[in-house]
Design a protein around this motif. Structure first.
Motif, short mmCIF file in Angstrom:
data_model
loop_
_atom_site.label_atom_id
_atom_site.label_comp_id
_atom_site.label_asym_id
_atom_site.label_seq_id
_atom_site.Cartn_x
_atom_site.Cartn_y
_atom_site.Cartn_z
N TYR A 36 1.27 -6.93 -4.12
CA TYR A 36 2.47 -6.26 -3.97
C TYR A 36 2.42 -4.80 -4.45
CZ TYR A 36 3.93 -11.15 -4.21
OH TYR A 36 4.03 -12.62 -3.95
N HIS A 41 6.54 1.30 -6.34
CA HIS A 41 8.06 1.25 -6.07
C HIS A 41 8.77 1.59 -7.45
CE1 HIS A 41 7.36 -0.40 -2.21
NE2 HIS A 41 7.39 -1.45 -2.54
N LEU A 70 15.49 1.87 0.71
CA LEU A 70 14.15 1.04 1.13
C LEU A 70 13.44 0.86 -0.16
CD1 LEU A 70 12.97 -0.04 3.34
CD2 LEU A 70 11.50 2.18 3.61
N GLU A 73 15.21 -2.25 -1.96
CA GLU A 73 15.00 -3.51 -1.04
C GLU A 73 13.50 -4.22 -1.35
OE1 GLU A 73 17.26 -5.30 0.31
OE2 GLU A 73 18.94 -3.94 -0.15
N GLN A 74 12.71 -3.14 -0.88
CA GLN A 74 11.39 -3.73 -1.13
C GLN A 74 10.88 -4.36 -2.46
OE1 GLN A 74 9.17 -0.02 0.07
NE2 GLN A 74 8.91 -0.69 2.31
N GLU A 77 12.69 -7.75 -3.09
CA GLU A 77 11.82 -8.59 -2.33
C GLU A 77 10.55 -8.93 -2.86
OE1 GLU A 77 10.29 -9.51 2.28
OE2 GLU A 77 11.66 -7.98 1.80
N GLU A 78 9.99 -7.81 -3.19
CA GLU A 78 8.44 -8.24 -3.77
C GLU A 78 8.80 -8.98 -5.15
OE1 GLU A 78 5.86 -5.04 -3.74
OE2 GLU A 78 5.72 -4.80 -1.59
#
Length: 199
Positions: A36, A41, A70, A73-74, A77-78
């Motif tokens: 990941y 992020h 974005l 969201e990443q 999810e990760e």
């Protein structure tokens, strides 16, 4: 004199065992994080939130925050994937010491917390904030998101080393005390987090 020598040997043995345990937990978490880009992020989002929170122009602030959708969201999810994969690991290796004493988990499971549960708490907290389920204003949402990320990072450092080291790192990296991060997260995160560490 013999008593002092015995104390020294005992302290050295405890330190060595602690160091071995810390290395194993650090290697385990690093292996789980490898697929990941969670840290990348988090760095991006923290920098953007800090810029937005310092921005006096509301329109410019909104632009900065909209550009983070974005990455948010990443990260969500990760981190959910990380929590899901970590939950598959067996219990002994996923337990972290509340007090840095080797084998204390075998004497008293209450002296440890389960990182599998902790990661799930943080995954839910991050998702709740990204989805803005509480309808927070942009500044409040950014502040809460930083709290969620900082507390999650604190938990990872605590799992690998100790609560004291995790708290010191948070002050050094983010100029944020542990109590401040805990106060900044959502009430749901705080309640679930405290249930994990006190359980």
């Amino acid at each position: 004199m013999e008593f002092l020598s015995l104390l020294f040997v005992l302290a050295t043995a405890i330190h060595w065992l602690n160091t071995q345990g810390q290395r194993q937990r650090t290697a385990l978490l690093a292996e789980q994080l490898r697929p990941y880009q969670i840290e990348k992020h988090m760095e991006q989002l923290t920098g953007a939130y800090m810029r937005a929170l310092g921005e006096t122009d509301a329109e410019r602030q909104q632009q900065i925050l909209q550009l983070q959708a974005l990455a948010e969201e990443q990260l969500t999810e990760e981190f959910q994937n990380l929590a899901r994969e970590f939950a598959k690991l067996p219990a002994p290796v996923t337990r972290a010491f509340k007090v840095a004493l080797p084998y204390i988990d075998q004497l008293s499971p209450k002296a440890t917390f389960d990182m599998r549960r902790m990661l799930e708490v943080h995954a839910q907290g991050i998702e709740r904030t990204v989805r803005n389920l509480h309808g927070l204003a942009p500044k409040e949402r950014s502040f809460r998101m930083m709290g969620e990320m900082f507390l999650m990072q604190h938990s990872c450092h605590w799992f690998c080393r100790s609560k004291t080291i995790a708290s010191a790192r948070m002050v050094t990296q983010h100029q944020t005390r542990y109590e401040q991060a805990l106060a900044a997260v959502s009430p749901e995160t705080r309640q679930a987090y405290l249930a994990v560490i006190q359980g």
